[in-house]
Design an enzyme around this catalytic site. Structure first.
Site, PDB file in Angstrom:
ATOM      1  N   SER A   1       0.797  -1.690  -0.270  1.00  0.00           N
ATOM      2  CA  SER A   1       0.197   0.106   0.376  1.00  0.00           C
ATOM      3  C   SER A   1       1.075   1.129   0.456  1.00  0.00           C
ATOM      4  O   SER A   1       2.539   0.962   0.756  1.00  0.00           O
ATOM      5  CB  SER A   1      -0.812   0.170   1.404  1.00  0.00           C
TER       6      SER A   1
ATOM      7  N   LYS B   1       1.569  -3.600   6.150  1.00  0.00           N
ATOM      8  CA  LYS B   1       1.982  -3.403   4.794  1.00  0.00           C
ATOM      9  C   LYS B   1       3.881  -3.215   4.689  1.00  0.00           C
ATOM     10  O   LYS B   1       4.512  -3.345   3.873  1.00  0.00           O
ATOM     11  CB  LYS B   1       1.602  -2.126   4.384  1.00  0.00           C
TER      12      LYS B   1
ATOM     13  N   TYR C   1      -2.636  -1.543  10.686  1.00  0.00           N
ATOM     14  CA  TYR C   1      -2.494  -1.674   8.582  1.00  0.00           C
ATOM     15  C   TYR C   1      -0.876  -1.321   8.050  1.00  0.00           C
ATOM     16  O   TYR C   1      -0.325  -1.872   7.730  1.00  0.00           O
ATOM     17  CB  TYR C   1      -3.732  -1.145   8.154  1.00  0.00           C
TER      18      TYR C   1
END
Ligand SMILES: NC(=O)c1ccc[n+]([C@@H]2O[C@H](COP(=O)([O-])OP(=O)(O)OC[C@H]3O[C@@H](n4cnc5c(N)ncnc54)[C@H](OP(=O)(O)O)[C@@H]3O)[C@@H](O)[C@H]2O)c1
Length: 255
Positions: free
Chosen positions: A148, A165, A161
């Protein structure tokens, strides 16, 4: 090799996690169009998964579906084994499924943090562990993780999150060095804001959507299909000299 041959995946077998919908679905269709047999994947039997499999099979009839929730630590190795069993061996692993819990960082629970790390990071290295021996034996393999833009621009309400990543991208660079001698490339494709189910609710707020669009130099959100060209490059012979790369597909949002 001419340019078509470089992207030709006939005879190759791929697993794309989280391909019932969104970016994973678009990548699965792209791989199938290039000739690969594809194992599509979702958490559970569902209409979306059936529809994706039907479309993928129109392009590549040997394709199958595998099912499992990656928050269960037994599932990552098992879905790789299921896909390999369907095709004999896997040549291409696209680690795309992830979960994203949006809330202020001070309110994230231990359980929510562990769930995101399990699906977005632990499942990744477990699937790679399971997939590599067969790739090594063939001296050919392609591993592509989906990261991401948040590796570079973390969203304040997605701390775990975003960190998951970045951890995954570090794993990619580490393994790229170790697996290069075996003919296996390991890369990360990092999307920016792509219009899929996961951000429909957030982007339905016009004020928020305008603010996010303003952070993107191309001033537009991406479509799932915008990720396909980069994915095909890194999953084919066309990308055989590309490894350990973090390729942003984000309209310049990382800048
Ligand atoms: N969309 C974006 O703007 C954006 C931006 C940056 C990065 N990304 C990354 O791109 C990838 C794809 O995102 P997307 O927006 O296309 O996702 P999406 O539309 O939300 O689809 C998620 C996919 O992952 C599967 N999945 C969800 N939870 C799972 C679990 N616990 N175990 C196994 N599979 C699970 C879903 O299966 P079911 O259908 O069974 O639920 C579905 O196939 C993700 O890694 C995401 O982090 C997306």
């Amino acid at each position: 090799m001419n340019i078509n041959e470089r992207f030709n995946l006939s005879g190759r077998a791929a697993l794309v996690t989280g391909s019932s919908r969104g970016i994973g679905r678009a990548i699965a269709l792209g791989l199938a169009e290039c000739g690969a047999a594809v194992a599509v994947h979702g958490t559970k039997p569902a209409k979306a998964l059936d529809e994706t499999l039907a479309e993928v099979r129109r392009l590549s009839p040997r394709s199958v579906a595998v099912i499992g929730d990656l928050s269960n630590p037994d599932v990552p190795a098992r879905i790789v084994a299921d896909a390999a069993a369907a095709f004999g061996a896997l040549d291409i692993l696209v680690v795309n499924a992830s979960i994203q819990i949006r809330k202020p960082w001070g309110e994230v629970t231990q359980e929510e943090a562990e769930q995101q790390m399990q699906v977005n990071f632990h499942a990744t290295w477990r699937m790679i562990q399971a997939a590599v021996p067969a790739m090594r034996a063939k001296k050919w393999g392609r591993i592509l993780t989906i990261g991401s833009v948040q590796q570079q621009r973390p969203h304040p309400d997605m701390v775990v999150y975003a960190a998951s990543k970045s951890a995954q991208e570090n794993l990619v660079r580490n393994l790229a060095k170790q697996l290069g001698p075996d003919g296996i490339t390991v890369n990360n494709l990092a999307p920016g804001v792509i219009l899929t189910d996961r951000n429909t609710a957030a982007l339905s707020d016009e004020t928020y959507a305008a603010r996010v669009r303003g952070m993107i130099p191309s001033r537009a959100f991406g479509e799932a299909e915008d990720c396909v060209g980069a994915a095909l490059l890194m999953c084919s012979d066309a990308g055989r000299y590309i490894t350990g790369v973090d390729l942003l597909v984000d309209g310049g949002m990382h800048l």
